[in-house]
Scaffold this active site. Sequence first.
Site, PDB file in Angstrom:
ATOM      1  N   CYS A  30     -10.549  -3.831  14.107  1.00 18.17           N
ATOM      2  CA  CYS A  30      -9.559  -3.503  15.124  1.00 18.17           C
ATOM      3  C   CYS A  30     -10.086  -2.491  16.127  1.00 18.17           C
ATOM      4  O   CYS A  30     -11.124  -1.867  15.916  1.00 18.17           O
ATOM      5  CB  CYS A  30      -8.272  -2.978  14.486  1.00 18.17           C
ATOM      6  SG  CYS A  30      -8.489  -1.566  13.397  1.00 18.17           S
TER       7      CYS A  30
ATOM      8  N   HIS B 244       0.901  -1.645  17.745  1.00 19.63           N
ATOM      9  CA  HIS B 244       0.859  -0.253  18.185  1.00 19.63           C
ATOM     10  C   HIS B 244       2.054   0.100  19.061  1.00 19.63           C
ATOM     11  O   HIS B 244       2.245   1.251  19.430  1.00 19.63           O
ATOM     12  CB  HIS B 244      -0.444   0.018  18.938  1.00 19.63           C
ATOM     13  CG  HIS B 244      -1.644  -0.339  18.121  1.00 19.63           C
ATOM     14  ND1 HIS B 244      -2.224  -1.588  18.173  1.00 19.63           N
ATOM     15  CD2 HIS B 244      -2.338   0.369  17.202  1.00 19.63           C
ATOM     16  CE1 HIS B 244      -3.239  -1.624  17.321  1.00 19.63           C
ATOM     17  NE2 HIS B 244      -3.332  -0.459  16.727  1.00 19.63           N
TER      18      HIS B 244
ATOM     19  N   GLU C 122     -17.958   1.286  15.320  1.00 20.68           N
ATOM     20  CA  GLU C 122     -17.821   2.684  15.736  1.00 20.68           C
ATOM     21  C   GLU C 122     -19.143   3.428  15.883  1.00 20.68           C
ATOM     22  O   GLU C 122     -19.306   4.228  16.797  1.00 20.68           O
ATOM     23  CB  GLU C 122     -16.916   3.427  14.756  1.00 20.68           C
ATOM     24  CG  GLU C 122     -16.467   4.763  15.265  1.00 20.68           C
ATOM     25  CD  GLU C 122     -15.238   5.241  14.551  1.00 20.68           C
ATOM     26  OE1 GLU C 122     -15.315   6.301  13.942  1.00 20.68           O
ATOM     27  OE2 GLU C 122     -14.214   4.545  14.590  1.00 20.68           O
TER      28      GLU C 122
ATOM     29  N   GLU D 200       0.800  -1.236   0.000  1.00 21.06           N
ATOM     30  CA  GLU D 200       0.000   0.000   0.000  1.00 21.06           C
ATOM     31  C   GLU D 200       0.830   1.283   0.000  1.00 21.06           C
ATOM     32  O   GLU D 200       0.460   2.282   0.611  1.00 21.06           O
ATOM     33  CB  GLU D 200      -0.990  -0.004   1.169  1.00 21.06           C
ATOM     34  CG  GLU D 200      -1.900  -1.218   1.181  1.00 21.06           C
ATOM     35  CD  GLU D 200      -2.865  -1.237   2.355  1.00 21.06           C
ATOM     36  OE1 GLU D 200      -3.133  -0.182   2.948  1.00 21.06           O
ATOM     37  OE2 GLU D 200      -3.361  -2.331   2.678  1.00 21.06           O
TER      38      GLU D 200
END
Length: 754
Positions: A643, A694, A604, A483
């Site tokens: 995620c 992360h 979300e 990407e």
Amino acid sequence: MKTSIIGFPRVGEVRELKFATEKYFRKEISADELEKIGQELRKKHWQLLVNQGIDFIPSGDFSYFDTTLDTAVLLNIVPKKYQELNLSPLETYFALARGYQGEAGDVTALAMKKWFNTNYHYMVPELDDETQIKLVGEQLFTTFNEAKANGITTRPTILGPFTLLKLASYHGSKKAKDFYEEAIAAYVEIFERLNLESGEWLQIDEPALVLDITSEEVQQFKELYTKLLAKKGKLKVLVQTYFGDVRDVYQDLINLPFDGIGLDFVEGRKTLELLEEHGFPKDKLLFAGIVNGKNIWKNNYEDTIALLGKIQLFGKVVLNTSCSLLHVPYTISSETSLNKEVLKYFAFAVEKLTELTDLKNIIMNKGEHQESLEQNIALFKQERFSKNPQVAKKIESLTENDFIRVPVLAKRAEIQKEQLKLPILPTTTIGSFPQTKEVKQNRAKFKKGEISEAEYTVFNQKKIAECVEFQEKIDLDVLVHGEFERNDMVEYFGESLEGYLFTEKAWVQSYGTRCVKPPIVWGDVSRSKPITVFYSKYAQTLTDKPMKGMLTGPVTILNWSFPREDISLKEATLQLALAIQEEVLDLEANGIKIIQIDEAALREKLPLRQTDWHSEYLDWAIPAFRLVHSKVQPETQIHTHMCYSEFSDIIQDIDNMDADVISFEASRSNLDILNALKAIDFQTQVGPGVYDIHSPRVPLVTEIETTIHNILSKLPIEKIWINPDCGLKTRGIFETEASLENLVLAAKKVRGGV
């Protein structure tokens, strides 16, 4: 009448805090230099609020990483393993946030989760039986006195004990209620300190009150604050809620001796109804959240004034934002690529301050400020864009069969096993590889016209070839192209779709130093040309192994954009689903046999109240995903990825997405989701993340092996994939390559032992 905001964007107008913090991580500046930049930003923001006429100015909303983490550290909620590193306070703080791997030891970061129904992420406080909650930090008082030294009296803000303990994770026999007495003592000490230092107000955020609250929790909340508020002294206390209404606790809330109560009139569907049914105490200030803190469209003054006319019947009102302005960009004045005819429809954080003062002046000085009201009314009467009738026709013609893939999952799995010939425990990544400085410079040069499209493409193809070569070298089973042509996973797709607008500097904090630039859904969405086919097809020519096509799903594209407010979220998502469906079919036609459609943000916009989950969201969000892949051939394997969220309670709905493989961000939550997968006999193949991307630390081979064995103790081996827990875009090359080498080695070791 006065004005207030709940919080302000802390990263700065041009992301000054992000860049300074990252310099500190690289040891390019000292802790003192970082703090100096923090002080400059705080001073600038406080003065801006003063200049804009905001009456109640918060402090404590600034953070070097996350305010929930700040509250935990302030109250000594720091697990022993971090304390034993014997680092400086700031280094310990960042060890909690990012993990630590060095001379002092090796620890992983705290878990990270979505902050309610936003794209912001908070660090989950971790308590065990040895945790002793007590006031040990100074930051809350330091920033209050810092503002006072600049001639500004602020309202310190802190996460409240009810929400803090409800959101925390517990590692031992003790639970939230076991820490209430210690929490009360710690917050009482905060009251005492602020009274001594001439504090006038304290804002205590309790957003958990908008969730489904049990009668037992209501009683706990009452007992907690009855004891706490008895000790507030002269200090005035504002309890601030946001992201919804407080129907389960409203009557108890208004009867407690708070001096102010903050209610959300934007997302709080029943807030006005609660006022009308139960009233509001005359001795309290009502901080009315009437300016949207989560979306960027200009406030409709006429509608808001009508709403305020109803609210004012119940008492003294302070005009407030619906939530912290952390969730919107800094200012439209930084935008030069969008023309004024477009920008006049938007209000970012700075402009929302103007909206608050406008509304205050219109209401208090009828006639004097009519011009701004008239301009606002005229704006909302204009036609903003030309609708696309073809898009509406496609949606109207959809039938039930358009949302169903055949044959069924089990039959497809047999076909794909024969076609793909993958080993057990196949290894792959989530999609993106590190976006190095070189990659970003290449993209920037192309956008500025400094290099040709041919030069830009050649560079990307070179990076793709290097990425494929590395993956083959370490023997990953299913490859990705990396990407390198993409910026943000949503912005990239939006740039290739009709109906989207894009900003230059409208950055919003996602977590820590990670910022995103959400695109804006301006009109009807459609796809006019292929988006990802060229690079995916090229990457497949470089290897005999399967190359995953990488797409972002329609729900995530919408949830990570600033959506329209003139149509429903359902209609907007179906428009996107039809556009992405066209891309899926083009990838398949060009020889891509595995296609990943990421729905990282599926949860979300899930309503915060469970009773609304299906009717308000899941009943159309899940079918929208199925629409994207319903027409592919049985041989084509559809993956998806999620995620940052908790999925256990909607796991059956996720299985109903009918993907062939799903990967989860699970490593930060101790793979708790495995129990939920096992409980419902989850049919989809699954790749729980085996290490946390992360954090910059490199997981050991033995560490990953242990994780894989934990997964195998819950789920059948033929359904398991091995992958990191998220994309690798934000990581460095060294840590990425070392981690992936260890991942493959661990998978092979486990594979060899079964």
